[in-house]
Design an enzyme around this catalytic site. Structure first.
Site, short mmCIF file in Angstrom:
data_model
loop_
_atom_site.label_atom_id
_atom_site.label_comp_id
_atom_site.label_asym_id
_atom_site.label_seq_id
_atom_site.Cartn_x
_atom_site.Cartn_y
_atom_site.Cartn_z
N HIS A 103 2.53 9.34 9.39
CA HIS A 103 3.86 9.11 8.84
C HIS A 103 4.97 9.62 9.77
CE1 HIS A 103 2.97 8.12 4.33
NE2 HIS A 103 2.24 7.43 5.18
N ASP A 139 -8.27 1.99 7.03
CA ASP A 139 -6.93 2.57 7.14
C ASP A 139 -6.97 3.63 8.23
OD1 ASP A 139 -4.27 3.44 6.53
OD2 ASP A 139 -4.55 2.83 4.45
N GLU A 152 0.82 -1.21 0.00
CA GLU A 152 0.00 0.00 0.00
C GLU A 152 0.85 1.26 0.00
OE1 GLU A 152 -2.38 3.39 1.48
OE2 GLU A 152 -0.54 2.53 2.32
N GLU A 153 1.95 1.24 0.75
CA GLU A 153 2.75 2.45 0.91
C GLU A 153 3.44 2.88 -0.38
OE1 GLU A 153 2.48 4.36 3.24
OE2 GLU A 153 1.97 3.29 5.07
#
Length: 345
Positions: free
Chosen positions: A322, A242, A221-222
């Protein structure tokens, strides 16, 4: 729903956070996820790409639902072994040098050896470097300092470290007495925990959704293509579970479940978002509807790959995405409440 399922989800997330899984290095984490779903009594298998596909049951196979979360995280890779014995890194996903600086890390070699180190600004001593405050942080101005007696590239290679080895950052996970969950990589291991909490609830209550429901825990996904495949036949809707965004201009807090109406990829299915809102109201879940300015999800990769589906995005609110992220047990509970309401269980 009993709050014990939120506690279970959080504890499962803590266990998963203890397994290094930067994008591209996810085999151990995926195997753990598969085993946890299997232990709860659900059919789970590993896809060719390395993700985990789970069948939660349900009768109607022609109008099936796919829930997507991801176990890959941000990280780095060795890009160069410097003559000084330090390592230049290249980021994996959206890892930023500003957030990596001064963090402990693990270098995982292809031979299976693990070495500890720290990510530091080049010439990191404030008492030596007069330009410390003025240096723009990037992966060209920070480096990995290995916790071994190395003074040259040859010394590093003698340890078995080479270009292409994975670099995993310490998550620093903890749950406070007040219920806050703090860690790197809550995006998206916290929501993998949520889906395991959902599976635990279904198992304990011996209930199944009215419609066939699948879980896909993805592993890329990243870097944008996690959900671009492995969609079972009959799926008409897919929901990314998410992280929900928390920040200026948004209404969500860490204690709520966030329902995304639009992100950088465009609007989510209006009809599906409306039903998610109604499910949250029906469950009495504390929720917020927001527009995320800088975000992309697995389900958008599913759409881009050509799947003819309606799409949505929900998740517990997470602050400082993040970076060193923070959520709350209430946000986990509200996400589970929305999901069980939406599934009719």
């Amino acid at each position: 729903m009993d709050r014990k399922y939120a506690d279970f989800a959080a504890q499962e997330a803590v266990r998963l956070l203890d397994i290094d899984s930067p994008t591209g290095y996810t085999e151990a984490a995926a195997e753990w996820v598969k085993n946890e779903f299997s232990a709860l009594g659900f059919e789970a298998h590993t896809t060719a790409k390395g993700g985990v596909l789970v069948n939660l049951g349900g009768e109607d196979e022609t109008d099936a639902l796919l829930l997507e979360a991801h176990t890959d995280t941000l990280g780095a890779m060795v890009a160069e072994i410097k003559g000084s014995g330090r390592l230049r890194l290249t980021n994996l996903g959206g890892m930023r040098a500003e957030n990596a600086e001064a963090e402990n890390l693990r270098i995982r070699t292809r031979s299976g050896k693990v070495f500890e180190g720290t990510c530091q600004l080049v010439n990191a001593s404030v008492h030596v470097n007069g330009s410390y405050a003025d240096t723009k942080r990037s992966f060209d101005t920070v480096e990995a300092v290995i916790d071994e007696d190395v003074k040259s590239a040859d010394d590093v290679r003698a340890l078995g470290i080479e270009v292409g080895d994975m670099v995993c950052f310490e998550p620093r996970t903890r749950i406070t007495e007040s219920g806050y969950i703090k860690s790197r990589f809550l995006d998206d291991k916290l929501s993998v925990g949520v889906l395991l909490g959902l599976a635990k609830y279904l198992s304990d209550t011996n209930s199944r959704p009215q419609r066939r429901t699948y879980v896909h825990v993805t592993v890329y996904e990243e870097v944008g293509h996690g959900g671009a495949g492995s969609v079972p036949d009959g799926v008409t809707e897919a929901i990314s579970v998410d992280m929900g965004c928390v920040g200026e201009g948004l209404s969500c807090t860490e204690k709520q479940v966030s329902i995304c109406a639009k992100d950088s990829g465009g609007p989510y299915s209006y009809a599906l978002v409306s039903r998610l809102i109604e499910a949250a109201k029906s469950a009495g879940a504390d929720y917020a509807v927001d527009v995320y300015p800088h975000y992309g999800s697995d389900v958008e990769a599913t759409l881009s790959a050509g799947s003819d589906i309606r799409h949505g995005l929900i998740g517990p609110g997470v602050y400082a995405s993040h970076g060193y992220e923070r959520s709350h047990l209430d946000g986990v509970y509200n996400t589970l409440a929305l999901l069980t309401s939406f599934l009719g269980v």
